[in-house]
Design an enzyme around this catalytic site. Structure first.
Site, mmCIF file in Angstrom:
data_model
loop_
_atom_site.group_PDB
_atom_site.id
_atom_site.type_symbol
_atom_site.label_atom_id
_atom_site.label_comp_id
_atom_site.label_asym_id
_atom_site.label_seq_id
_atom_site.Cartn_x
_atom_site.Cartn_y
_atom_site.Cartn_z
ATOM 1 N N ASP A 38 0.831 -1.199 0.000
ATOM 2 C CA ASP A 38 0.000 0.000 0.000
ATOM 3 C C ASP A 38 0.862 1.245 0.000
ATOM 4 O O ASP A 38 2.080 1.176 0.023
ATOM 5 C CB ASP A 38 -0.865 0.014 1.262
ATOM 6 N N LYS A 60 -3.967 3.083 -2.919
ATOM 7 C CA LYS A 60 -4.971 3.999 -3.446
ATOM 8 C C LYS A 60 -4.638 5.390 -2.934
ATOM 9 O O LYS A 60 -4.564 5.599 -1.730
ATOM 10 C CB LYS A 60 -6.363 3.617 -2.954
ATOM 11 N N MET A 175 -9.328 8.104 9.518
ATOM 12 C CA MET A 175 -9.893 8.625 8.262
ATOM 13 C C MET A 175 -10.938 9.712 8.498
ATOM 14 O O MET A 175 -11.929 9.793 7.779
ATOM 15 C CB MET A 175 -10.544 7.474 7.456
#
Ligand code: SAH
Length: 502
Positions: A38, A60, A175
């Site tokens: 990642d 991502k 997040m």
């Protein structure tokens, strides 16, 4: 442990500090055939992969879609079925908001064998580095890990924000930066005390970690003002106030200082590690590279005749390492030095000799050629063969002085230091540096030649000693700090003292 063929390992890489990667994670990366990784993983972890390993970036970026979840799962299954060992490396812990659970289920469905290696999760580690314990006997007997990805105002939220507001303990949100205003409002609306201590921690455990504290109702404005962005952890709870007493990261002597290390990559690690341990944000900008010359005829000859020298002088740890390599190539070991007086220019060189089983007979206190010349006055060299094994571009102070005393001097260059083309990203990072360290005149000359006017003019220049300082001044730099002890730990000491004087 070694990664097994046909097995997928779902591995946590920790929150960012390379020191928080588990031993098991490092061992698996070092032995895997394939590593799927990642975005939020410490870059240095991949350095440990086998050169022939297949490294696939599947991260991502926020908003770019990246590799789809199905594609990642397909890749893992496909590589494993071809008998390869696969490490699926994820930031933090794989089972904490990392979709590791879904990936494990996909592997189970496909009948592929897998193992899970937990990692240090950012929701615990970032607060810890900010001086906030997520639980505390007096303040919090429970902690909740919550995703802030969901907009609390949207109807489809899976979270019960009223229940979270009433949660009797610390709330840790992943997040959540983008939604922070609405999150704070929902918690307040659900009855959480607007004056409750809160914190936001950006890039936790990284050298660039930033922390903002405020009350629950004031946190959104404070975060916006500081310009904090993802990745960040939000924390609500009385424990946030403990930071006042516990914050330790900011107290380290070099916290918040960006320090450029210009040594050759092969030698930089010790200096960089010491600086990092003191809290510095280290940028490695190697200006030189060591090119061994072990095949040069004069080197081979000197090594073959090593037993015949009365005195052997070594002027750097690199020289020691390469001399022993050259000896090994000819099937020789430390006994070849049995007849010689062995002189080392300084403690670092003496330490390298010791690693090869040789205690230097002569080590001057000051780490320059002149000091070695002085230290050698009591050694009888008249009409005797002497070997000076060193770098190609060294000064001639030592061989000249020995020749003057009637020694038959052989000077042999074991290596050359050549210019390293600096990495553009490192030059950019160096632009904001507080300090640039120089550990030899060749690093000064080569760095200045390579980056010219992109040299960070506002940085303070730290030099290892008078020769290096002189080279720096010749290259048009001002030297702000000169080490008293002319070795890497002397450089660190001088730098720490300079920061202390601020
Ligand atoms: N599995 C990861 C979390 C992945 S979700 C873990 O266990 O840590 C991604 C979120 O994790 C980010 O949006 C941020 O909230 C948090 N995060 C990851 N690394 C972080 C770091 N170094 N500092 C602060 N937050 C981090």
């Amino acid at each position: 442990m070694s990664a097994r063929a046909g097995v997928v390992y779902l591995v946590g890489a920790g929150p960012g500090d390379p020191g928080l990667v588990t031993v098991k994670a490092l061992e698996l990366v070092a032995s895997a055939d394939v590593v799927l990784h990642d975005r939020l993983i410490p870059a240095s972890v991949l350095d440990g992969a086998r050169p022939e390993a297949e490294l696939i970036y599947v991260g991502k970026q926020p908003g770019d879609g990246g590799a789809s979840q199905e594609r990642i799962e397909e890749l893992m299954v496909e590589r494993a079925r071809h008998g390869r060992s696969v490490v699926r490396l994820k930031g933090g812990d794989p089972f904490v908001f990392g979709r590791g659970g879904e990936e494990a289920e996909a592997l189970a469905r496909a009948g592929v064998e897998f193992e899970v290696v937990p990692g240090v999760t950012s929701g615990v580690a970032a607060p810890a580095y900010a001086g906030i314990p997520v639980t505390h006997r007096d303040d919090a007997s429970a902690v909740a890990f919550v995703t802030g990805h969901e907009d609390p105002e949207k109807d489809e939220t899976a979270l019960d924000w009223d229940a979270l507001a009433r949660f009797p303990g610390t709330l840790v949100l992943y997040m959540g930066v983008k939604n922070l205003p609405r999150i704070a409002e929902s918690l307040r609306a659900g009855g959480r005390d607007p004056k409750e201590p809160a914190a936001a921690i950006e890039r936790g455990t990284d050298a660039a970690q930033r922390t903002v504290t405020a009350t629950l109702s004031e946190l959104p404005a404070a975060v916006a003002e500081a310009g904090l962005r993802a990745p960040a952890i939000l924390l609500f709870g009385a424990v946030a106030a403990r930071r006042d007493a516990i914050a330790w990261l900011e107290r380290r002597p070099l916290h918040g200082k960006r320090v450029v290390v210009t040594r050759a990559r092969a030698q930089a690690s010790g200096l960089s590690a010491t600086l990092r341990a003191l809290g510095a944000d280290v940028v490695e900008l190697p200006a030189i590279r060591i090119e061994p010359r072990l095949d040069a005829p004069e080197v081979r000859e000197a090594v073959a005749d090593l037993h015949s020298y009365a005195l052997v002088c070594l002027t750097s740890p690199n020289g020691v390492r390469l001399l022993f390599e050259a000896m090994a190539e000819q099937g020789r070991d430390a006994r070849a030095l049995a007849n010689a007086t062995v002189a080392a220019i300084g403690p670092g060189t003496a330490a390298s000799l010791r690693e090869h089983g040789v205690i230097a007979d002569v080590v001057p206190q000051r780490f320059v050629a002149e000091a070695l010349v002085e230290a050698l006055v009591s050694v009888d060299v008249h009409d005797r063969p002497v070997l000076v094994a060193r770098a190609a571009e060294a000064r001639d102070v030592l061989p000249d002085a020995l020749a003057e005393r009637g020694a038959r001097v052989d000077v042999v260059a074991l290596y050359e230091t050549v210019r390293e083309d600096p990495d553009p990203a490192a030059i950019e990072a160096a632009a904001g540096a507080d300090y640039v360290t120089f550990t030899s005149s060749s690093t000064v000359r080569n760095l200045v030649a390579a980056i010219g006017d992109r040299f960070p003019r506002s940085a303070r220049v730290v030099s290892i000693g008078p020769i290096t300082s002189e080279a720096a001044r010749e290259a048009g730099l001002e030297v702000h700090v000169e080490a008293e002890r002319h070795d890497p730990s002397g450089v660190v000491e001088a730098l720490v003292a300079d920061v202390g004087r601020e």
